[in-house]
Design a protein around this motif. Structure first.
Motif, PDB file in Angstrom:
ATOM      1  N   ARG A   1      59.309  85.917 -25.962  1.00 33.49           N
ATOM      2  CA  ARG A   1      59.650  85.876 -24.532  1.00 33.49           C
ATOM      3  C   ARG A   1      58.873  86.960 -23.784  1.00 33.49           C
ATOM      4  NH1 ARG A   1      66.058  85.854 -24.496  1.00 33.49           N
ATOM      5  NH2 ARG A   1      66.025  85.850 -26.774  1.00 33.49           N
ATOM      6  N   TYR A   2      58.768  88.145 -24.391  1.00 29.57           N
ATOM      7  CA  TYR A   2      57.968  89.217 -23.768  1.00 29.57           C
ATOM      8  C   TYR A   2      56.531  88.748 -23.593  1.00 29.57           C
ATOM      9  CZ  TYR A   2      61.456  92.997 -24.374  1.00 29.57           C
ATOM     10  OH  TYR A   2      62.550  93.798 -24.287  1.00 29.57           O
ATOM     11  N   ARG A   3      55.986  88.140 -24.660  1.00 27.41           N
ATOM     12  CA  ARG A   3      54.589  87.726 -24.662  1.00 27.41           C
ATOM     13  C   ARG A   3      54.311  86.705 -23.550  1.00 27.41           C
ATOM     14  NH1 ARG A   3      54.147  90.910 -27.230  1.00 27.41           N
ATOM     15  NH2 ARG A   3      53.734  90.727 -29.426  1.00 27.41           N
ATOM     16  N   ARG A   4      55.268  85.771 -23.383  1.00 24.05           N
ATOM     17  CA  ARG A   4      55.101  84.752 -22.328  1.00 24.05           C
ATOM     18  C   ARG A   4      55.039  85.411 -20.949  1.00 24.05           C
ATOM     19  NH1 ARG A   4      58.739  80.950 -25.256  1.00 24.05           N
ATOM     20  NH2 ARG A   4      60.519  81.688 -24.052  1.00 24.05           N
ATOM     21  N   GLN A   5      55.837  86.449 -20.779  1.00 29.06           N
ATOM     22  CA  GLN A   5      55.842  87.138 -19.480  1.00 29.06           C
ATOM     23  C   GLN A   5      54.588  87.998 -19.299  1.00 29.06           C
ATOM     24  OE1 GLN A   5      57.894  86.425 -16.949  1.00 29.06           O
ATOM     25  NE2 GLN A   5      58.591  84.881 -18.417  1.00 29.06           N
ATOM     26  N   ASP A   6      54.122  88.606 -20.409  1.00 28.45           N
ATOM     27  CA  ASP A   6      52.880  89.394 -20.320  1.00 28.45           C
ATOM     28  C   ASP A   6      51.747  88.510 -19.827  1.00 28.45           C
ATOM     29  OD1 ASP A   6      54.188  91.577 -21.332  1.00 28.45           O
ATOM     30  OD2 ASP A   6      53.480  91.306 -23.398  1.00 28.45           O
ATOM     31  N   GLU A   7      51.730  87.308 -20.342  1.00 27.62           N
ATOM     32  CA  GLU A   7      50.629  86.386 -20.041  1.00 27.62           C
ATOM     33  C   GLU A   7      50.591  85.967 -18.566  1.00 27.62           C
ATOM     34  OE1 GLU A   7      48.707  82.916 -22.772  1.00 27.62           O
ATOM     35  OE2 GLU A   7      50.575  82.448 -21.756  1.00 27.62           O
ATOM     36  N   VAL A   8      51.735  86.039 -17.892  1.00 27.46           N
ATOM     37  CA  VAL A   8      51.727  85.695 -16.462  1.00 27.46           C
ATOM     38  C   VAL A   8      51.857  86.940 -15.594  1.00 27.46           C
ATOM     39  CG1 VAL A   8      52.586  83.364 -16.839  1.00 27.46           C
ATOM     40  CG2 VAL A   8      54.228  85.191 -16.353  1.00 27.46           C
ATOM     41  N   GLY A   9      51.835  88.102 -16.245  1.00 25.74           N
ATOM     42  CA  GLY A   9      51.736  89.345 -15.478  1.00 25.74           C
ATOM     43  C   GLY A   9      53.042  89.920 -14.965  1.00 25.74           C
ATOM     44  N   THR A  10      54.189  89.512 -15.546  1.00 28.43           N
ATOM     45  CA  THR A  10      55.477  90.077 -15.097  1.00 28.43           C
ATOM     46  C   THR A  10      55.555  91.548 -15.507  1.00 28.43           C
ATOM     47  OG1 THR A  10      56.425  87.910 -15.426  1.00 28.43           O
ATOM     48  CG2 THR A  10      57.987  89.737 -15.220  1.00 28.43           C
ATOM     49  N   PRO A  11      55.673  92.457 -14.547  1.00 26.80           N
ATOM     50  CA  PRO A  11      55.555  93.876 -14.911  1.00 26.80           C
ATOM     51  C   PRO A  11      56.771  94.452 -15.646  1.00 26.80           C
ATOM     52  CG  PRO A  11      55.852  93.644 -12.533  1.00 26.80           C
ATOM     53  CD  PRO A  11      55.736  92.264 -13.085  1.00 26.80           C
ATOM     54  N   PHE A  12      57.956  93.863 -15.437  1.00 29.79           N
ATOM     55  CA  PHE A  12      59.146  94.454 -16.069  1.00 29.79           C
ATOM     56  C   PHE A  12      59.977  93.396 -16.786  1.00 29.79           C
ATOM     57  CE2 PHE A  12      58.071  96.958 -12.289  1.00 29.79           C
ATOM     58  CZ  PHE A  12      57.777  98.164 -12.914  1.00 29.79           C
ATOM     59  N   GLY A  13      60.556  93.813 -17.902  1.00 30.09           N
ATOM     60  CA  GLY A  13      61.447  92.942 -18.652  1.00 30.09           C
ATOM     61  C   GLY A  13      62.743  93.699 -18.934  1.00 30.09           C
ATOM     62  N   VAL A  14      63.868  93.000 -18.714  1.00 32.03           N
ATOM     63  CA  VAL A  14      65.173  93.635 -18.944  1.00 32.03           C
ATOM     64  C   VAL A  14      65.865  92.864 -20.057  1.00 32.03           C
ATOM     65  CG1 VAL A  14      67.480  93.867 -17.943  1.00 32.03           C
ATOM     66  CG2 VAL A  14      65.463  94.574 -16.632  1.00 32.03           C
ATOM     67  N   THR A  15      66.284  93.573 -21.104  1.00 30.08           N
ATOM     68  CA  THR A  15      66.970  92.893 -22.201  1.00 30.08           C
ATOM     69  C   THR A  15      68.418  93.367 -22.307  1.00 30.08           C
ATOM     70  OG1 THR A  15      64.886  92.750 -23.369  1.00 30.08           O
ATOM     71  CG2 THR A  15      66.866  92.357 -24.663  1.00 30.08           C
ATOM     72  N   VAL A  16      69.287  92.369 -22.360  1.00 31.41           N
ATOM     73  CA  VAL A  16      70.722  92.654 -22.527  1.00 31.41           C
ATOM     74  C   VAL A  16      71.030  92.520 -24.010  1.00 31.41           C
ATOM     75  CG1 VAL A  16      73.040  91.841 -21.959  1.00 31.41           C
ATOM     76  CG2 VAL A  16      71.223  91.771 -20.225  1.00 31.41           C
ATOM     77  N   ASP A  17      71.496  93.612 -24.637  1.00 29.75           N
ATOM     78  CA  ASP A  17      71.761  93.571 -26.080  1.00 29.75           C
ATOM     79  C   ASP A  17      73.198  94.011 -26.343  1.00 29.75           C
ATOM     80  OD1 ASP A  17      71.583  96.262 -25.582  1.00 29.75           O
ATOM     81  OD2 ASP A  17      69.543  96.454 -26.381  1.00 29.75           O
ATOM     82  N   PHE A  18      73.493  94.213 -27.613  1.00 29.01           N
ATOM     83  CA  PHE A  18      74.884  94.547 -27.946  1.00 29.01           C
ATOM     84  C   PHE A  18      75.298  95.915 -27.410  1.00 29.01           C
ATOM     85  CE2 PHE A  18      73.794  91.159 -30.876  1.00 29.01           C
ATOM     86  CZ  PHE A  18      74.823  90.282 -30.570  1.00 29.01           C
ATOM     87  N   GLU A  19      74.313  96.801 -27.257  1.00 29.64           N
ATOM     88  CA  GLU A  19      74.624  98.102 -26.653  1.00 29.64           C
ATOM     89  C   GLU A  19      75.114  97.935 -25.213  1.00 29.64           C
ATOM     90  OE1 GLU A  19      71.186  98.920 -28.201  1.00 29.64           O
ATOM     91  OE2 GLU A  19      71.877 100.313 -29.737  1.00 29.64           O
ATOM     92  N   THR A  20      74.531  96.958 -24.535  1.00 28.39           N
ATOM     93  CA  THR A  20      74.948  96.691 -23.139  1.00 28.39           C
ATOM     94  C   THR A  20      76.452  96.396 -23.085  1.00 28.39           C
ATOM     95  OG1 THR A  20      72.803  95.626 -22.903  1.00 28.39           O
ATOM     96  CG2 THR A  20      74.355  95.337 -21.079  1.00 28.39           C
ATOM     97  N   LEU A  21      76.907  95.725 -24.140  1.00 36.48           N
ATOM     98  CA  LEU A  21      78.333  95.361 -24.172  1.00 36.48           C
ATOM     99  C   LEU A  21      79.197  96.534 -24.642  1.00 36.48           C
ATOM    100  CD1 LEU A  21      77.990  91.807 -25.796  1.00 36.48           C
ATOM    101  CD2 LEU A  21      77.996  92.406 -23.361  1.00 36.48           C
ATOM    102  N   GLY A  22      78.541  97.626 -25.019  1.00 34.97           N
ATOM    103  CA  GLY A  22      79.275  98.820 -25.479  1.00 34.97           C
ATOM    104  C   GLY A  22      79.785  98.676 -26.896  1.00 34.97           C
ATOM    105  N   GLU A  23      79.219  97.732 -27.648  1.00 42.55           N
ATOM    106  CA  GLU A  23      79.740  97.474 -28.999  1.00 42.55           C
ATOM    107  C   GLU A  23      79.360  98.563 -29.986  1.00 42.55           C
ATOM    108  OE1 GLU A  23      78.912  93.548 -30.392  1.00 42.55           O
ATOM    109  OE2 GLU A  23      80.065  92.619 -28.769  1.00 42.55           O
ATOM    110  N   LYS A  24      78.203  99.215 -29.753  1.00 41.59           N
ATOM    111  CA  LYS A  24      77.775 100.207 -30.728  1.00 41.59           C
ATOM    112  C   LYS A  24      78.141 101.611 -30.282  1.00 41.59           C
ATOM    113  CE  LYS A  24      74.111  97.576 -32.821  1.00 41.59           C
ATOM    114  NZ  LYS A  24      72.706  97.281 -32.825  1.00 41.59           N
ATOM    115  N   ASP A  25      78.032 101.823 -29.000  1.00 42.13           N
ATOM    116  CA  ASP A  25      78.242 103.174 -28.476  1.00 42.13           C
ATOM    117  C   ASP A  25      78.736 103.012 -27.047  1.00 42.13           C
ATOM    118  OD1 ASP A  25      78.050 105.652 -27.384  1.00 42.13           O
ATOM    119  OD2 ASP A  25      75.960 106.034 -27.996  1.00 42.13           O
TER     120      ASP A  25
END
Ligand code: ATP
Length: 568
Positions: free
Chosen positions: A510-534
């Motif tokens: 998914r990052y690569r697809r965005q690099d190819e069209v020049g999207t400057p920023f990528g935001v990823t929601v992971d388990f940390e976002t949910l506060g599951e780890k910390d």
């Protein structure tokens, strides 16, 4: 164009199609030369460019206002501006392939020219003679044979001294439909080092096209030439004499198609500004110096559209007419050149990739006191992006004269009335979009899913012009809380910027697809976002930067402000 440059250009054109930047117009019908459509990402890039131009040229200034003129205007505009009589390019056609060129774009060549007086189909000549005169009496036939041997042409038989034979030959020859001999001269340029046989081959093809089945060229002579532009650089064939070709698309307004309803699709946006000068001045109550800006479509029936969108038949211009007192003209010409270079720097085309050409006196329009061309090094060569021209009072004077309406400016302080002078920075939207893509295109190495290095294609657009500003990804698409959070972030960011949501495939892809069209920023929601780890990381996301691929942890509540500050 070197092999690497041409490869690079091919990759760019293919990426543009594959990822939806630019398509050929009417593609399913085989296209239409010199016309292009912008796809979902191309239209965003183009819009960002136009919006930024409008922002710095109009919104951020006190001395410029905008307008939007119509594409069709009274024909009188084009008569007064000089376009009807002189907006033309010299064109030449290849005598062999009929390919059309702009005469002034043919590179001068040197070499030897092989001139031919004509050609004859010997085989057909013999066969025809035998067939045509095979049944006549022995005496007449012998007479004709003898004469034929001397003149080597059937046509010449009709010039036989004996009137009887002459008439007979004429009647019989009149029955032969296929041409046997052509007395048309033709020439081919032979570049240094090439064998004369190759030029003869071209001449043979030419005479074949003119109807001779098996031509033998005749009357050959050679001539050395230096820096000639009379020959097709692709095959050496002689070109036609240059003829001037008006670039405006003619059309008719209303139901009758006659001279009285003729007008043209505008070949530049500037004229609408000149003819509305008085209205805009009155309503905006501006004092000199001040400008009128416009972005819009222009149309030119280019003789030779080429280099992808660089030379198109329909394109957009971003033009400013900046009116001033005559004595300020030269200084403002310098000022606008600098301003425009700064503009390109601010959209990601650094000044050291641009070249400022001072247009020499003999190439400048006769009314211009100074013109700069801002050029960019495209993979296909150094070419004009924008012209910055000091056009004096030429345009307003012409329209004042032709319309009989005053286009003068009244200076309250000095109580003087005069026609203002004008500086015109005129940029092409499509050429700048192409330059942005060429400048941004790059390939580097990045790790794939398994950490193995692979080639990454990346468009390093300045965030200001990038079509998509930020992509938002849930780490996994089948984890509802991740998806819900990611969608919430999308909603949060959308009022501020164009955001793209993507949940399909591995995160690296998914990052690569965005690099190819020049999207400057990528935001990823992971388990940390949910506060599951910390719990300390709850409601934070990974923010990845396209060029450095660096990742940082950012609180969702700060995300919009951080991105806006990096984009604008
Ligand atoms: P060229 O010499 O390349 O034909 P020009 O000097 O005729 O260009 P101008 O009349 O000065 O061009 O137009 C101003 C700008 O409009 C150019 O700098 C270019 O960016 C853009 N432009 C002109 N013609 C075309 C075209 N056929 N396709 C795309 N953009 C164009």
């Amino acid at each position: 164009m070197s092999a690497t440059d041409s490869q690079r250009m091919e990759k760019i054109v293919s990426l543009c199609k594959r990822r939806g930047f630019i398509f050929q117009s009417s593609e399913i019908y085989g296209g239409l030369n010199g016309l292009w459509d912008y796809g979902p990402l191309g239209v965003e890039l183009k819009r960002n460019l136009k919006n930024y131009w409008w922002r710095v040229m109009v919104h951020e200034r006190d001395d410029v206002v905008g307008m939007d003129g119509s594409i069709l205007m009274n024909r009188a505009v084009w008569k007064a501006s000089g376009h009807e009589d002189t907006f033309s390019d010299p064109m030449v056609d290849c005598l062999l392939t009929q390919r059309r060129f702009r005469a002034d774009q043919i590179e001068p060549q040197s070499g030897t020219v092989l001139h031919f007086a004509g050609a004859v189909d010997e085989k057909l000549l013999r066969e025809t003679f035998d067939y045509t005169f095979g049944d006549i009496d022995e005496l007449k036939r012998r007479e004709l044979e003898e004469h034929y041997r001397q003149c080597k042409s059937l046509d010449d038989l009709t010039k036989h001294p004996n009137a009887d034979v002459r008439e007979f030959a004429k009647t019989r020859l009149g029955q032969i439909a296929r041409p046997i001999r052509l007395d048309e001269p033709f020439s081919v340029l032979l570049p240094k080092g090439k064998p004369p046989e190759s030029a003869r081959k071209i001449a043979i093809q030419y005479y074949q096209q003119r109807g001779l089945a098996n031509p033998t060229v005749s009357g050959e002579r050679t001539e050395k030439v230096e820096n000639t532009t009379r020959y097709n650089p692709e095959n050496g064939s002689l070109l036609t004499e240059p003829r001037s070709f008006n670039l405006m698309f003619k059309t008719y307004v209303g139901a009758t198609e006659d001279e009285s309803s003729v007008t043209y699709l505008r070949p530049e946006t500037a004229q609408a500004i000149f003819v509305q000068f008085k209205n805009v001045l009155d309503v905006s109550r501006k004092k000199l110096p001040f400008g009128i800006a416009q972005i819009g479509k222009a149309f030119r029936n280019e003789i030779n559209p080429r280099n992808f969108t660089f030379r198109s038949r329909e394109f957009e211009q971003m033009e400013l007419e900046y009116f001033c007192r005559p004595e300020e003209g030269m200084k403002l010409l310098e000022y606008w050149k600098e301003e425009r270079l700064r503009f390109y720097e601010n959209i990601g085309i650094p000044t050291n990739h641009l070249h400022v050409l001072t247009v020499p006196d003999e190439e400048r329009a006769f009314y211009s006191k100074g013109t700069y061309d801002i050029e960019y090094d495209f993979p296909f060569g150094r070419q004009e992006l924008e012209g910055v021209a000091y056009r004096t009072d030429y345009d307003l004077s012409q329209h004042q004269k032709a319309s009989g309406k005053s286009l003068e400016y009244f200076d309250e302080e000095t109580k003087q009335k005069f026609i203002p002078h004008v500086i015109e920075p005129s940029a092409g939207v499509d050429r700048t979009v192409l330059a942005l893509i060429c400048e941004a295109y790059s390939e580097d190495e990045a790790p794939d899913e398994k950490g193995k290095m692979e080639t990454r294609t990346v468009l390093r657009f300045h965030p200001r012009v990038a079509p998509v500003k930020c992509a938002v990804f849930p780490l996994l698409k089948n984890k509802e809380p991740l998806v819900a959070k990611a969608k919430e972030i999308v909603r949060l960011l959308r009022p501020h910027m164009f955001v793209f949501y993507d949940e399909s495939g591995a995160i690296g892809r998914r990052y690569r697809r965005q690099d190819e069209v020049g999207t400057p920023f990528g935001v990823t929601v992971d388990f940390e976002t949910l506060g599951e780890k910390d719990v300390a990381l709850k409601d934070t996301v990974t923010l990845r930067e396209r060029d450095s691929m660096k990742q940082e942890r950012v609180a969702i509540k700060d995300l919009a402000a951080i991105l806006v500050s990096r984009i604008s």
